[in-house]
Scaffold this motif. Structure first.
Motif, PDB file in Angstrom:
ATOM      1  N   UNK A 174     -11.226  17.535  27.753  1.00 28.60           N
ATOM      2  CA  UNK A 174     -12.086  17.809  26.621  1.00 28.60           C
ATOM      3  C   UNK A 174     -11.555  17.150  25.371  1.00 28.60           C
ATOM      4  N   UNK A 175     -10.218  17.136  25.222  1.00 24.71           N
ATOM      5  CA  UNK A 175      -9.639  16.522  24.027  1.00 24.71           C
ATOM      6  C   UNK A 175      -9.965  15.028  24.014  1.00 24.71           C
ATOM      7  N   UNK A 218     -20.538  24.431  26.304  1.00 19.24           N
ATOM      8  CA  UNK A 218     -19.791  23.540  25.420  1.00 19.24           C
ATOM      9  C   UNK A 218     -20.361  23.506  23.997  1.00 19.24           C
ATOM     10  N   UNK A 219     -21.114  24.537  23.655  1.00 20.15           N
ATOM     11  CA  UNK A 219     -21.790  24.579  22.351  1.00 20.15           C
ATOM     12  C   UNK A 219     -20.820  24.456  21.178  1.00 20.15           C
ATOM     13  N   UNK A 220     -19.690  25.159  21.221  1.00 21.14           N
ATOM     14  CA  UNK A 220     -18.728  25.104  20.120  1.00 21.14           C
ATOM     15  C   UNK A 220     -18.140  23.696  19.966  1.00 21.14           C
ATOM     16  N   UNK A 221     -17.853  23.053  21.063  1.00 20.74           N
ATOM     17  CA  UNK A 221     -17.320  21.687  21.003  1.00 20.74           C
ATOM     18  C   UNK A 221     -18.376  20.738  20.436  1.00 20.74           C
ATOM     19  N   UNK A 247     -18.600  21.148  16.760  1.00 19.08           N
ATOM     20  CA  UNK A 247     -17.467  20.499  16.094  1.00 19.08           C
ATOM     21  C   UNK A 247     -17.691  18.988  15.991  1.00 19.08           C
ATOM     22  N   UNK A 248     -18.173  18.394  17.065  1.00 18.93           N
ATOM     23  CA  UNK A 248     -18.439  16.949  17.048  1.00 18.93           C
ATOM     24  C   UNK A 248     -19.506  16.620  16.000  1.00 18.93           C
ATOM     25  N   UNK A 249     -20.589  17.364  15.998  1.00 18.41           N
ATOM     26  CA  UNK A 249     -21.684  17.076  15.079  1.00 18.41           C
ATOM     27  C   UNK A 249     -21.301  17.340  13.629  1.00 18.41           C
ATOM     28  N   UNK A 250     -20.613  18.444  13.352  1.00 19.94           N
ATOM     29  CA  UNK A 250     -20.269  18.746  11.968  1.00 19.94           C
ATOM     30  C   UNK A 250     -19.174  17.824  11.432  1.00 19.94           C
ATOM     31  N   UNK A 251     -18.507  17.091  12.312  1.00 22.70           N
ATOM     32  CA  UNK A 251     -17.562  16.058  11.879  1.00 22.70           C
ATOM     33  C   UNK A 251     -18.321  14.868  11.273  1.00 22.70           C
ATOM     34  N   UNK A 252     -19.603  14.771  11.528  1.00 21.42           N
ATOM     35  CA  UNK A 252     -20.459  13.710  10.993  1.00 21.42           C
ATOM     36  C   UNK A 252     -21.143  14.103   9.689  1.00 21.42           C
ATOM     37  N   UNK A 253     -20.794  15.268   9.141  1.00 20.24           N
ATOM     38  CA  UNK A 253     -21.497  15.804   7.969  1.00 20.24           C
ATOM     39  C   UNK A 253     -20.501  16.089   6.839  1.00 20.24           C
ATOM     40  N   UNK A 254     -20.906  15.705   5.625  1.00 24.23           N
ATOM     41  CA  UNK A 254     -20.150  16.039   4.419  1.00 24.23           C
ATOM     42  C   UNK A 254     -20.980  17.021   3.603  1.00 24.23           C
ATOM     43  N   UNK A 255     -20.326  17.971   2.978  1.00 20.49           N
ATOM     44  CA  UNK A 255     -21.013  18.860   2.042  1.00 20.49           C
ATOM     45  C   UNK A 255     -21.202  18.070   0.751  1.00 20.49           C
ATOM     46  N   UNK A 256     -22.424  17.989   0.282  1.00 21.43           N
ATOM     47  CA  UNK A 256     -22.736  17.222  -0.917  1.00 21.43           C
ATOM     48  C   UNK A 256     -23.487  15.953  -0.567  1.00 21.43           C
ATOM     49  N   UNK A 257     -24.065  15.348  -1.571  1.00 21.21           N
ATOM     50  CA  UNK A 257     -24.824  14.115  -1.374  1.00 21.21           C
ATOM     51  C   UNK A 257     -23.997  12.941  -1.889  1.00 21.21           C
ATOM     52  N   UNK A 258     -23.615  12.052  -0.974  1.00 21.74           N
ATOM     53  CA  UNK A 258     -22.832  10.873  -1.298  1.00 21.74           C
ATOM     54  C   UNK A 258     -23.636   9.622  -0.961  1.00 21.74           C
ATOM     55  N   UNK A 259     -24.132   8.964  -1.993  1.00 25.97           N
ATOM     56  CA  UNK A 259     -24.857   7.706  -1.782  1.00 25.97           C
ATOM     57  C   UNK A 259     -23.852   6.631  -1.391  1.00 25.97           C
ATOM     58  N   UNK A 260     -24.361   5.496  -0.929  1.00 25.10           N
ATOM     59  CA  UNK A 260     -23.485   4.367  -0.615  1.00 25.10           C
ATOM     60  C   UNK A 260     -22.695   3.961  -1.853  1.00 25.10           C
TER      61      UNK A 260
END
Length: 182
Positions: free
Chosen positions: A1-2, A96-99, A102-115
């Motif tokens: 899994x790791x 495997x919902x928790x994993x 974790x994978x999906x929320x690693x793709x998300x930042x809190x806040x709006x960051x433009x390029x």
């Protein structure tokens, strides 16, 4: 899994920052309306069907439909297809919902960051900016020419291919790889 988690982290890249923001840019053959939220737009992109299925399986639809703002580095179907055979199918299993979360929320930042915000942070950091994801991991951003490159905790790179797809609750930057935390 790791190992699976490591492979997923490596796939998100933030490139093509030279793409200028359009009112309703097309992603995956569908217009992305700034008046709709992240989920409402993503479901129409033919290039993000795997991501949408994963968001649903992870129970994150309500969160990503919420007020935000969020910055989402959205891997394409091709990015998910580049993972080892069986990876996506394994992650989508209920056990495997928790994993998957974790994978999906690693793709998300809190806040709006433009390029432009990301590039400004890179320049202020003398060539590198580090962002903390909603998952709690770190993503590093740098420039390679005019492309923003994301480097995950495993040292893998992803390039932003479409930047500044504005949403009512944030912004999406399309990436060509899935990124993974440690």
């Amino acid at each position: 899994m790791k190992k699976l988690k490591m492979i997923l982290v490596a796939a998100v890249l933030f490139g093509a920052t030279t793409v200028h923001a359009q009112k309703n840019p097309e992603v995956g053959g569908a217009p992305m309306y700034a008046t709709k939220n992240i989920v409402e737009n993503a479901v129409n992109s033919k290039d993000h069907t795997t991501l949408v299925a994963a968001v649903k399986a992870a129970g994150l639809v309500e969160t990503l439909s919420g007020k935000g703002p969020f910055t989402v580095f959205a891997p394409t179907n091709a990015a998910f297809d580049a993972l080892p055979a069986g990876t996506v199918e394994t992650l989508l299993k209920p056990e495997n919902k928790k994993q998957l979360q974790a994978v999906l929320t690693y793709h998300v930042l809190a806040g709006k960051f433009s390029a432009a915000d990301v590039v400004k942070a890179i320049k202020a950091g003398n060539g590198t900016a580090t962002f903390t994801t909603v998952q709690g991991g770190k993503l590093k951003a740098s420039l390679k020419g005019s492309n923003v490159i994301l480097t995950d905790e495993q040292g893998r790179n992803a390039t932003v291919t479409i930047a500044d797809v504005n949403q009512s609750n944030g912004v999406i930057h399309v990436i060509d790889q899935v990124v993974l935390n440690k």
